[in-house]
Scaffold this active site. Structure first.
Site, PDB file in Angstrom:
ATOM      1  N   ASP A 275     -74.163   3.946 -16.520  1.00 28.40           N
ATOM      2  CA  ASP A 275     -72.500   3.375 -16.774  1.00 28.40           C
ATOM      3  C   ASP A 275     -71.974   3.176 -17.798  1.00 28.40           C
ATOM      4  OD1 ASP A 275     -70.370   1.904 -15.864  1.00 28.40           O
ATOM      5  OD2 ASP A 275     -71.203   1.093 -14.367  1.00 28.40           O
TER       6      ASP A 275
ATOM      7  N   HIS B 299     -67.448  -2.551 -18.146  1.00 36.29           N
ATOM      8  CA  HIS B 299     -68.417  -1.988 -17.288  1.00 36.29           C
ATOM      9  C   HIS B 299     -69.693  -2.371 -16.678  1.00 36.29           C
ATOM     10  CE1 HIS B 299     -67.818   0.799 -13.496  1.00 36.29           C
ATOM     11  NE2 HIS B 299     -66.730   0.333 -13.164  1.00 36.29           N
TER      12      HIS B 299
ATOM     13  N   ASN C  55     -62.718   3.951  -5.432  1.00 34.22           N
ATOM     14  CA  ASN C  55     -61.462   3.341  -4.954  1.00 34.22           C
ATOM     15  C   ASN C  55     -60.332   3.828  -4.858  1.00 34.22           C
ATOM     16  OD1 ASN C  55     -63.468   1.364  -6.024  1.00 34.22           O
ATOM     17  ND2 ASN C  55     -62.625   1.517  -7.733  1.00 34.22           N
TER      18      ASN C  55
ATOM     19  N   SER D  17     -67.288  -0.006  -7.621  1.00 33.66           N
ATOM     20  CA  SER D  17     -68.062  -1.250  -8.737  1.00 33.66           C
ATOM     21  C   SER D  17     -69.213  -1.625  -8.620  1.00 33.66           C
ATOM     22  CB  SER D  17     -67.766  -0.118  -9.770  1.00 33.66           C
ATOM     23  OG  SER D  17     -67.423   0.758 -10.173  1.00 33.66           O
TER      24      SER D  17
END
Length: 402
Positions: A77, A111, A211, A275
């Site tokens: 990530d 994130h 998404n 996520s």
């Protein structure tokens, strides 16, 4: 070299990170050494209200059984910040494919830290939020610092080839579970081979389903690869989040709307996106690997799917993740992507009740069979009593065997 960009499967972090996951164009910027983040995130405050996923999953019920101790979860990530009090001591030295000499423990957008916190944030007095598997070790692999601010996408990210390198690096450093809250919208051979390497090495691979439901549900990778657990998102009312993609690559769903996550350094944010659904599944896989170490990665994957709570068709996969059932119930026999149509919510029937109903139905069926046989015997006896005298008068006898 492939230039497919890697993007976090993110719909929002607080009010400033609102990724639409649009396709990047042009060459990926060359990574350069950076001693710190160009734009540090604003300080965040700790949450005081209990997040809704914790009401649903009640991690305190799982704590006496397993907390994931001894299990390593790789978070590929934006990096993971170990300075947050709830992540202190949980984050290993990893690697950084964006900047040379980094160890993955720098997160300029928050994130990866948020994703890791859903998995491993430890309980703290006065803090309502906690991770689902606080005993695990987090192995950070930094591949992106992409975000969307005021509707504009910015930030660096690796290409598909380096993303494949990141997956292999984590697998070769003994990760037990891979959390991939990033999405590529093209099937890249190097990434496909890296995922196959992970599965061959008995690693559970969990990936966000993306998404872009409002943009036609483009096929997301690695979620679409066989053997990978593709995860969609639900809201607090149990319905599929409107951004969460639908398709055969969705194996199950988990909380991904208005969830609480740790912010870099301290405090918390509210966030949304597939996520943040993926790490609930990765954390449950880690709990299983800690509680039942004899299970293979494929068996863990099947068990997560088969113990999901039933949900309607239309993007829920096999249903809604249920960590307690996954840990405590018997493993399933196969991974089935069929979508059972049923209600969703907390008023689901207890598995013991279902088993009891099945036993009663079987007993009832046996009773019908016995009754049917009895009636047939009685009827046959009555017929024989009527026919035997007449057969005797007519010198009738059964035919001899041939």
């Amino acid at each position: 070299m492939s230039r497919i960009p890697v993007r976090p499967a993110l719909a929002g972090v607080a009010a400033v990170l609102l990724s639409a996951l649009t396709t990047l164009s042009g060459p990926v910027p060359v990574a350069r050494a950076a001693p710190g983040c160009a734009s540090p995130l604003a300080p965040a405050r700790p949450v005081t209200a209990t997040p809704w996923p914790q009401y649903r999953y009640a991690p305190e019920r799982l704590a006496p059984l397993t907390d994931g101790s001894g299990v390593t979860v790789a978070v590929v990530d934006s990096g993971v910040d170990p300075r947050h009090p709830q992540l202190a001591g949980r984050v290993l030295a990893g690697t950084d494919l964006l900047d040379p000499n980094g160890d993955g423990r720098r997160d300029c957008v928050g994130h990866g830290t948020g994703v890791a916190s859903i998995i491993a944030a430890t309980p703290r007095d006065g803090v309502a939020f906690r991770g689902l598997a606080p005993g695990v070790r987090i192995l950070p692999v930094r591949v992106s610092e992409q975000q969307v601010v005021d509707g504009r996408e910015s930030g660096r990210t690796v290409d598909a080839a380096d993303f494949a390198r990141a997956v292999r690096w984590a697998v070769d450093r003994d990760a037990d579970v891979l959390n991939l809250s990033v999405v590529l919208y093209a099937d890249d051979p190097a990434v496909r081979a890296a995922v196959a390497h992970a599965l061959a090495r008995d690693v559970v691979v969990v990936a966000a389903a993306g998404n872009l439901h409002g943009s036609g549900d483009p096929r997301p990778y690695p979620a679409a690869y066989d053997g990978v657990l593709g995860v969609g998102a639900i809201s607090a009312d149990g319905s599929r989040a409107d951004f969460s993609q639908t398709g055969t690559y969705v194996d199950l769903v988990a909380p991904g709307s208005d969830v609480v996550v740790c912010a870099p350094g301290q405090g918390h944010h509210r966030a949304e996106g597939t996520s943040y659904a993926a790490p609930f599944v990765a954390a449950t896989a880690a709990l299983l690997r800690g509680y039942r170490p004899e299970l293979t990665a494929a068996e863990v994957t099947r068990r997560l799917v088969s113990t999901a709570d039933p949900a309607p068709d239309g993007g829920y996969g096999a249903g809604v993740l249920n960590p307690y059932r996954a840990v405590t119930e018997s493993p399933a026999t196969r991974l089935d992507r069929a979508r059972p149509a049923a209600g969703i919510g907390d008023d689901r029937v207890d598995p013991a009740v279902l088993a009891q109903r099945a036993r009663r139905a079987a007993a009832r069926d046996r009773a019908f069979v016995v009754a049917g046989v009895g009636v047939t015997v009685v009827a046959a006896a009555g017929a024989l009593a009527l026919l035997a005298p007449r057969g005797s008068r007519r010198r009738w006898r059964p035919a001899d065997p041939a």
